[in-house]
Design an enzyme around this catalytic site. Structure first.
Site, PDB file in Angstrom:
ATOM      1  CG  ASP A  70      -2.082   0.977   1.093  1.00 59.46           C
ATOM      2  OD1 ASP A  70      -3.066   0.721   0.390  1.00 59.46           O
ATOM      3  OD2 ASP A  70      -1.964   2.053   1.729  1.00 59.46           O
ATOM      4  CG  HIS A 106      -4.359  -4.056   0.148  1.00 61.01           C
ATOM      5  ND1 HIS A 106      -3.744  -3.513  -0.961  1.00 61.01           N
ATOM      6  CD2 HIS A 106      -4.354  -3.071   1.090  1.00 61.01           C
ATOM      7  CE1 HIS A 106      -3.387  -2.266  -0.697  1.00 61.01           C
ATOM      8  NE2 HIS A 106      -3.752  -1.976   0.535  1.00 61.01           N
ATOM      9  CE1 TYR A 163      -5.476   6.672  -0.827  1.00 66.25           C
ATOM     10  CE2 TYR A 163      -5.182   7.212   1.490  1.00 66.25           C
ATOM     11  CZ  TYR A 163      -5.373   6.277   0.489  1.00 66.25           C
ATOM     12  OH  TYR A 163      -5.462   4.949   0.814  1.00 66.25           O
TER      13      TYR A 163
END
Length: 430
Positions: A217, A408, A356
């Site tokens: 990630d 993930h 982000y």
């Protein structure tokens, strides 16, 4: 400064910061640590000590939740299902014990140090094997250092977990700025590239002139950034999440962008990857678009409502675990709530989302990586590129493997398998 020598002044300051937590209804850890004004290169011991008033406040908020009506479909297509979330929250309010997670963290060597004006929290577990390879491993979102705890034993003490002494690592697990017990940036600029620079400082401050980096990630994006910067001493990286934009061929990227059919020249495997990428971009990318453009807006609800936070995180757990839709088949309820509660108690819902926004604002050109790189593709990962696509981003791909289980959150879901992959990935770099 040696790894075992810590200043008395720093220890006292750390204690003062922890004592200050009791003065706040929520443990806003970053602000308290910043108030200590420790701007030195000291490495200071750290312990988690959440005041009971913060836990009581959490239970009160859970008890007074105003719930929406149930979804109008029988599946997850509208989001987290009401009955599932209510069951989790009921357990959170009445039976969950944060003190167990706190004890788990405090059983490990935790530290703080100031890098580039920001307090960085990290766990540092040296191996008992003297020739161990130093490894910095970075978590992602909506994870934390908690998602990496299961691999500490297998990586630092491989002989106790079916490995060899020559596969041992000295392990460093930092919290990304704005996450967990690390400080919250007060201004802009803490994008993955800047975090990558800080991680190189951290490893050398710990006395590791050579080391390797690993991540999934955001940890993978940070490891990629480190590899592009190629600081002296970074021997190579391993990632279990590959960036789409650097690996998808131009004609495939154009088709995805324009909503066109898959190019006819794709193999059956490449066509599956194309279809998976389209599914994610069409139905699973909304969370990132929101945090990448309006992290402050989404942050108000996440910071004020623990149930809102739990739903936001549970939705992504359900989407990304190997047991699609059922995170409880991959994690215990306590493991799920440990991670959510860490975000709640540190009030890092908004500050963590900003990475982000920072990544989009950086607008960095993602050039191919030349230093040794290794990739493990887990079957539950969102994007699973074939080796030929991975080689577009990693020009010196020394290891590529596809495994048969895990998603993930690979280190959290399949710690033994993940640890074997990390050992194999770095074996030729020792």
């Amino acid at each position: 400064m040696s790894r075992s020598a810590f200043s008395r002044r720093a220890v006292l300051l750390g204690g003062a910061a922890l004592a200050a937590f009791a003065l706040t209804p929520r443990m806003v850890a970053a602000e308290v640590k910043a108030a200590a004004s420790v701007a030195s290169e000291d490495i200071r011991p750290f312990r988690v000590d959440v005041p009971e008033v913060a836990l009581a406040d959490l239970r009160r908020r859970l008890a007074t939740t105003r719930w929406p009506e149930a979804e109008t479909v029988e599946d997850r297509s509208q989001g987290v299902q009401l009955t599932k979330l209510q069951a989790l929250v009921r357990y959170w309010e009445t039976d969950y014990d944060w003190r167990k997670a706190e004890a788990k963290l405090n059983a490990l060597p935790q530290f703080l140090t100031n890098i580039d004006g920001l307090e960085i929290h990290f766990i540092h577990v040296p191996s008992s094997h003297p020739d161990a390879l130093p490894l910095i491993m970075t978590h992602g979102w909506p994870g934390s250092v908690l998602e990496l705890l299961k691999v500490i034993g297998p990586l630092t003490d491989p002989t106790a977990h079916g490995g060899r002494a020559e596969d041992a690592f000295h392990l460093v697990l930092p919290s990304i700025p704005g996450f967990g017990f690390s400080g919250k940036p007060k201004g802009t600029g803490w994008n993955p590239g800047r975090v990558a620079e800080a991680w190189d400082v951290l490893m050398k401050r710990l006395g590791y002139p050579t080391y390797v980096s690993q991540g999934g990630d955001w940890g993978a994006i940070i490891s990629d950034s480190m590899a592009r910067q190629a600081p002296e001493g970074l021997l190579g990286i391993h990632v279990n999440r590959v960036e789409r934009s650097t690996t998808i061929p131009p004609d495939v990227a154009k088709a995805l962008r324009n909503g066109d059919p898959a190019p006819e020249n794709l193999s059956a495997e490449e066509k599956r990857v194309f279809d998976q990428a389209r599914e994610f971009l069409n139905k699973g990318f909304g969370y990132a678009a929101m945090m990448g453009t309006r992290p402050q807006t989404i942050g108000y609800g996440l910071s004020d409502s623990p149930v809102g936070l739990a739903a936001w995180f549970y939705d992504k757990l359900a989407d990304w675990v190997f047991t699609r839709g059922d995170p409880e088949l991959s994690f215990t309820r306590d493991e799920i709530l440990d991670n959510i509660t860490l975000y709640w108690l540190t009030n890092t819902e908004t500050s963590s989302a900003r990475i982000y926004w920072e990544n989009g604002a950086a607008n960095a050109k993602l050039t191919p990586i030349s230093i040794p790189a290794a990739v493990t593709v887990f079957p539950g990962e969102v994007y699973r590129p074939p080796k030929s696509w991975a080689q577009r981003a990693y020009k010196n791909l020394i290891y590529y493997n596809r495994v048969d289980k895990g998603g993930h959150f690979a280190a959290w879901e399949e710690p033994e398998l993940f640890s074997r992959e990390v050992r194999a990935a770095f074996r030729t770099l020792r």
